[in-house]
Scaffold this motif. Structure first.
Motif, PDB file in Angstrom:
ATOM      1  N   VAL A 178       0.908  -1.065   0.013  1.00 40.10           N
ATOM      2  CA  VAL A 178       0.025   0.034  -0.026  1.00 40.10           C
ATOM      3  C   VAL A 178       0.920   1.259  -0.114  1.00 40.10           C
ATOM      4  CG1 VAL A 178      -1.703   1.363   1.222  1.00 40.10           C
ATOM      5  CG2 VAL A 178      -1.989  -0.990   0.978  1.00 40.10           C
ATOM      6  N   GLN A 225      -0.019   2.892  -3.201  1.00 37.95           N
ATOM      7  CA  GLN A 225      -1.221   3.188  -2.889  1.00 37.95           C
ATOM      8  C   GLN A 225      -1.892   4.370  -4.196  1.00 37.95           C
ATOM      9  OE1 GLN A 225      -1.076   5.873   0.576  1.00 37.95           O
ATOM     10  NE2 GLN A 225      -0.047   7.337  -0.558  1.00 37.95           N
ATOM     11  N   PRO A 226      -3.175   4.586  -4.213  1.00 41.50           N
ATOM     12  CA  PRO A 226      -4.189   3.840  -3.483  1.00 41.50           C
ATOM     13  C   PRO A 226      -4.301   2.331  -4.069  1.00 41.50           C
ATOM     14  CG  PRO A 226      -5.350   5.281  -5.110  1.00 41.50           C
ATOM     15  CD  PRO A 226      -3.826   5.550  -5.206  1.00 41.50           C
ATOM     16  N   VAL A 283      -4.898   3.533   1.949  1.00 41.25           N
ATOM     17  CA  VAL A 283      -3.820   4.517   1.613  1.00 41.25           C
ATOM     18  C   VAL A 283      -3.280   4.502   3.002  1.00 41.25           C
ATOM     19  CG1 VAL A 283      -4.494   5.886  -0.389  1.00 41.25           C
ATOM     20  CG2 VAL A 283      -5.055   6.421   2.027  1.00 41.25           C
TER      21      VAL A 283
END
Length: 232
Positions: free
Chosen positions: A121, A125-126, A170
């Protein structure tokens, strides 16, 4: 008393009133604004945004300028004013962390699955849950993501504009603060990870780009727009 004397007296009183009114809206000196910002950052258990500090300060103050000035003043001291996402905090100077080593308490250890999920992550991310599972090559249990969210290291991001509108994940400002990062752009790249022995010098095919690929360090750099993930 002549009319001229009366006019002069009235003029003087008006000028005094105007000066008093102007002083009510005059911003405190920058040094005083620094003291206000310093007090708020010192007392707060969480990083504070400039907007949050601005809302508490008297009319005419400039919290952003006060933070910048205070940050310069703290350079080279035992504590520093550091940026955490879009907020600010007072933290111990990194080179003095060894002095506080006895104060550190390890409350829990993350599982391998949690560490891998968090890393994915942080770098991509996202991410949706399906994307995390695709990168790991195995399924991700709900408990793993729940643990990271309970620790406030992950949070929900925007929904993907794909069929089903899946939620994304996130990293949080708490994650940045814990690892001493200003933004996810400060995460180590491939060269740093390999130098630290955290990656094989020759990764298996498909996991990371090989040395022959141009810009290999960019492969793990976060997207340019990911700083937008940290809203007020």
């Amino acid at each position: 008393m002549s009319s001229d004397d009366i006019d002069d007296d009235a003029t003087e009183r008006l000028e005094e009133a105007a000066a008093q009114e102007e002083s009510l809206f005059q911003a405190p000196p920058l040094a005083e604004q620094e003291r206000m910002v310093e007090a708020m950052l010192f007392a707060s258990s969480e990083p504070l945004s400039t907007r949050a500090m601005q809302d508490r300060m008297p009319h005419g103050c400039d919290a952003a300028e006060a933070v910048f000035s205070l940050r310069k003043r703290y350079e080279g001291r035992g504590v520093n004013v550091v940026r955490v996402g879009d907020a600010w905090a007072i933290r111990t100077a990194p080179d003095l962390s060894f002095l506080m080593s006895r104060e550190q308490v390890e409350t829990r250890k993350l599982s391998r699955a949690a560490i891998e999920t968090l890393a994915i992550v942080a770098y991509h991310q996202p991410c949706t849950r399906a994307e995390i599972e695709e990168i790991r090559g195995v399924s991700v249990s709900r408990g793993t993501i729940d643990q990271l969210m309970e620790m406030e290291w992950l949070r929900f991001g925007r929904r993907k504009m794909t069929p089903g509108r899946p939620v994304t994940y996130v990293v949080t400002q708490g994650f940045l603060d814990h690892f001493g990062l200003e933004t996810t752009r400060d995460l180590p790249g491939l060269k740093e990870l390999r130098a630290a022995g955290l990656l094989d010098s020759r990764p298996p095919p498909g996991s990371f780009p090989g040395p022959e690929d141009a810009g290999e360090d960019d492969a793990m750099d976060p997207p340019e727009d990911q700083e937008d993930m940290f809203g007020p």
